[in-house]
Design an enzyme around this catalytic site. Structure first.
Site, PDB file in Angstrom:
ATOM      1  N   ALA A  58       0.732  -1.153  -0.136  1.00 28.03           N
ATOM      2  CA  ALA A  58      -0.090   0.055   0.096  1.00 28.03           C
ATOM      3  C   ALA A  58       0.888   1.345   0.113  1.00 28.03           C
ATOM      4  O   ALA A  58       0.471   2.154  -0.511  1.00 28.03           O
ATOM      5  CB  ALA A  58      -1.020   0.110   1.100  1.00 28.03           C
ATOM      6  N   GLU A  60       3.389   2.024  -1.593  1.00 25.56           N
ATOM      7  CA  GLU A  60       3.975   2.330  -2.672  1.00 25.56           C
ATOM      8  C   GLU A  60       3.046   2.615  -3.882  1.00 25.56           C
ATOM      9  O   GLU A  60       3.285   3.250  -4.830  1.00 25.56           O
ATOM     10  CB  GLU A  60       4.913   1.012  -3.419  1.00 25.56           C
ATOM     11  CG  GLU A  60       6.164   0.480  -2.730  1.00 25.56           C
ATOM     12  CD  GLU A  60       5.891   0.022  -1.270  1.00 25.56           C
ATOM     13  OE1 GLU A  60       6.855  -0.122  -0.439  1.00 25.56           O
ATOM     14  OE2 GLU A  60       4.706  -0.736  -1.207  1.00 25.56           O
ATOM     15  N   HIS A  90       0.596   0.718  13.117  1.00 25.84           N
ATOM     16  CA  HIS A  90       1.069   0.845  11.792  1.00 25.84           C
ATOM     17  C   HIS A  90       0.199   0.842  10.783  1.00 25.84           C
ATOM     18  O   HIS A  90       0.355   1.717   9.791  1.00 25.84           O
ATOM     19  CB  HIS A  90       2.175  -0.231  11.717  1.00 25.84           C
ATOM     20  CG  HIS A  90       2.661  -0.319  10.330  1.00 25.84           C
ATOM     21  ND1 HIS A  90       3.536   0.539  10.011  1.00 25.84           N
ATOM     22  CD2 HIS A  90       2.631  -1.145   9.061  1.00 25.84           C
ATOM     23  CE1 HIS A  90       4.102   0.439   8.657  1.00 25.84           C
ATOM     24  NE2 HIS A  90       3.088  -0.429   8.052  1.00 25.84           N
ATOM     25  N   ARG A 129     -16.076  -7.229   1.771  1.00 28.09           N
ATOM     26  CA  ARG A 129     -16.125  -6.122   1.090  1.00 28.09           C
ATOM     27  C   ARG A 129     -15.020  -6.179  -0.147  1.00 28.09           C
ATOM     28  O   ARG A 129     -15.082  -5.493  -1.043  1.00 28.09           O
ATOM     29  CB  ARG A 129     -15.604  -5.180   1.939  1.00 28.09           C
ATOM     30  CG  ARG A 129     -16.691  -4.787   2.864  1.00 28.09           C
ATOM     31  CD  ARG A 129     -16.178  -3.679   4.183  1.00 28.09           C
ATOM     32  NE  ARG A 129     -16.956  -3.320   4.906  1.00 28.09           N
ATOM     33  CZ  ARG A 129     -17.550  -4.012   5.932  1.00 28.09           C
ATOM     34  NH1 ARG A 129     -17.119  -5.300   6.114  1.00 28.09           N
ATOM     35  NH2 ARG A 129     -18.724  -3.698   6.637  1.00 28.09           N
TER      36      ARG A 129
END
Length: 158
Positions: A58, A60, A90, A129
C-alpha cells in the site's frame, strides 16, 4: 461504510482510459477488488482502456498513482490495497499516509483518484468487502470512477 452499492452511473459512450494501481500485499483481497472493478468498468465503459499496475504494498501505491496522473495517461485512477490491522498502530499510520498522499495527487494533478486502499480490523471484513458481491468496494470504486469522469467531462466542456 455503506452496506449497499451506489446506483450505476450513465454508461460512457466515449473512449476513456482508466488505471488501476494495486498492491501485491494481501493478494486474495486486492485481486477481488481489482476483478470487481475491472468487471464493472467494462460494463459501464465498454470501449475503455483499462491498465493495471502492480506495486509491492500500500505504501508504494501513491508514487505510481502520481506517475500515472502526471503523464496524463488516465481519465481516472483507482488505487486498490488492503491493510489488515495488527497489534500496533502501523496500519492506522499507513492508511492515513496513503489517503493523504492520494488526495494531494488528485488535487494537484486534476485527475480523479478513487481511494480503495482499505483498512480492516479482520479478514471477515476484508472478505465481505473485497470478495463478495453485496457490498464489494471494487464495484463501488468503478462506479465512482465512471461517475467522476462524467462530471469532469461535463465541467471541461462548459
Amino acid at each position: 461504510m455503506s452496506s449497499t452499492a451506489p446506483p450505476r452511473p450513465r454508461i460512457l459512450k466515449t473512449r476513456r482510459r482508466f488505471s488501476i494501481v494495486a498492491s501485491r500485499f494481501n493478494p486474495q483481497y486486492v485481486q477481488g477488488l481489482v476483478d470487481h472493478a475491472d468487471k464493472e468498468l467494462r460494463a459501464l465503459a465498454p470501449s475503455a482502456t483499462i491498465l493495471v499496475q502492480r506495486v509491492p504494498g500500500a505504501f508504494e501505491i501513491p508514487v505510481v498513482v502520481r506517475e500515472v496522473a502526471s503523464r496524463g495517461k488516465a481519465d481516472a485512477i483507482i488505487a486498490c490495497g488492503v491493510i489488515l490491522k495488527g497489534k500496533t498502530n502501523h496500519a492506522q499510520n499507513l492508511s492515513r499516509s496513503v489517503t493523504d498522499a492520494l488526495q494531494h495527487i488528485a488535487v494537484d494533478h486534476g485527475v480523479p483518484v478513487i481511494n480503495v486502499v482499505l483498512s480492516f480490523d479482520n479478514e471477515i471484513q476484508a472478505r465481505e468487502r473485497c470478495l463478495e458481491n453485496r457490498i464489494n468496494r471494487g464495484t463501488e470504486a468503478a462506479r465512482a470512477a465512471v461517475e467522476i469522469v462524467n462530471v469532469m467531462s461535463d465541467l471541461r466542456k462548459s
